[in-house]
Design an enzyme around this catalytic site. Sequence first.
Site, PDB file in Angstrom:
ATOM      1  CG  ASP A  98       2.706  -9.025  -6.632  1.00 34.45           C
ATOM      2  OD1 ASP A  98       1.995 -10.125  -6.363  1.00 34.45           O
ATOM      3  OD2 ASP A  98       3.126  -8.925  -7.766  1.00 34.45           O
ATOM      4  CB  THR A 102       7.401  -1.675  -4.650  1.00 35.06           C
ATOM      5  OG1 THR A 102       6.495  -1.690  -5.659  1.00 35.06           O
ATOM      6  CG2 THR A 102       6.755  -0.111  -4.270  1.00 35.06           C
ATOM      7  CG  LEU A 103       7.765  -2.582   0.932  1.00 29.46           C
ATOM      8  CD1 LEU A 103       8.101  -1.481   1.567  1.00 29.46           C
ATOM      9  CD2 LEU A 103       6.824  -2.242  -0.250  1.00 29.46           C
ATOM     10  NE  ARG A 160      -6.366   4.718  -6.231  1.00 31.19           N
ATOM     11  CZ  ARG A 160      -5.232   3.891  -6.107  1.00 31.19           C
ATOM     12  NH1 ARG A 160      -5.012   3.126  -5.015  1.00 31.19           N
ATOM     13  NH2 ARG A 160      -4.372   4.075  -7.192  1.00 31.19           N
TER      14      ARG A 160
HETATM   15  P1  IMP Z   1       5.604  -5.172  -5.708  1.00 37.11           P
HETATM   16  O1  IMP Z   1       6.690  -4.318  -6.100  1.00 37.11           O
HETATM   17  O2  IMP Z   1       5.781  -6.275  -6.663  1.00 37.11           O
HETATM   18  O3  IMP Z   1       5.680  -5.736  -4.229  1.00 37.11           O
HETATM   19  O4  IMP Z   1       4.147  -4.580  -6.001  1.00 37.11           O
HETATM   20  C1  IMP Z   1       3.481  -3.765  -4.939  1.00 37.11           C
HETATM   21  C2  IMP Z   1       2.605  -3.154  -5.389  1.00 37.11           C
HETATM   22  O5  IMP Z   1       1.829  -3.389  -6.444  1.00 37.11           O
HETATM   23  C3  IMP Z   1       1.765  -2.646  -4.366  1.00 37.11           C
HETATM   24  O6  IMP Z   1       2.050  -1.333  -3.594  1.00 37.11           O
HETATM   25  C4  IMP Z   1       0.427  -2.315  -5.134  1.00 37.11           C
HETATM   26  O7  IMP Z   1       0.160  -0.987  -5.599  1.00 37.11           O
HETATM   27  C5  IMP Z   1       0.523  -3.199  -6.466  1.00 37.11           C
HETATM   28  N1  IMP Z   1      -0.123  -4.363  -6.273  1.00 37.11           N
HETATM   29  C6  IMP Z   1       0.138  -5.542  -6.189  1.00 37.11           C
HETATM   30  N2  IMP Z   1      -0.661  -6.538  -6.042  1.00 37.11           N
HETATM   31  C7  IMP Z   1      -1.866  -5.903  -6.115  1.00 37.11           C
HETATM   32  C8  IMP Z   1      -3.328  -6.451  -6.277  1.00 37.11           C
HETATM   33  O8  IMP Z   1      -3.609  -7.645  -6.202  1.00 37.11           O
HETATM   34  N3  IMP Z   1      -4.152  -5.323  -6.464  1.00 37.11           N
HETATM   35  C9  IMP Z   1      -3.661  -4.043  -6.724  1.00 37.11           C
HETATM   36  N4  IMP Z   1      -2.761  -3.679  -6.627  1.00 37.11           N
HETATM   37  C10 IMP Z   1      -1.637  -4.549  -6.495  1.00 37.11           C
END
Ligand code: IMP
Length: 169
Positions: A98, A102-103, A160
Amino acid sequence: MKQLFSQAEIAQRVKQLAMEIDRDYPQDQPLVAIGILKGSFIFMADLVREMEREIALDFIALSSYGDATETTGVVRLLKDLDVDIKDKDVIIIEDIIDTGLTLEYLKHYLQQRHPRSIRIATLLDKINRRQVDIAIDYIGFEIEDHFVVGYGIDHAQKYRNLPWIGIVE
Ligand code: IMP
Ligand code: MG
């Protein structure tokens, strides 16, 4: 719930990604897949079973969401690696990207262990939501900004086990 990707569509795409990964990495170098718990567990299970090369598996658990549908930007490490990744090729397996926060956190964290390389594979990518510039090497599907569930991905720990991917309305 509205279906976004069927079981068959997912299976076909996962198989293609596995073939790409098999092709891209040298057979004689150790490769470690690191799944981010819990969301990647089904994607990872299917992906590695479509691969033909030798591969070690490990898991890491991170948290930034709680039960909310938006990232807080604060990433916590809940479970660390068990295997040594020094001088090994590493492929991070993620369910959905997203903001990319996180990555970005995880990539920097793993770089401190001096792997030979780090690449990222994600089943889903919300490309328009990105807040940080991070290269994603293998992407299953690019999607719009919907909150999705199923095939390992949850909303407050539910859905899930849904075998396909759907949009929460
Ligand atoms: P980021 O750090 O914003 O890239 O978030 C990534 C993490 O958010 C993913 O590993 C998911 O666990 C969670 N996430 C992001 N979008 C969704 C969604 O549409 N449904 C469920 N989990 C999400
Ligand atoms: Mg996740």
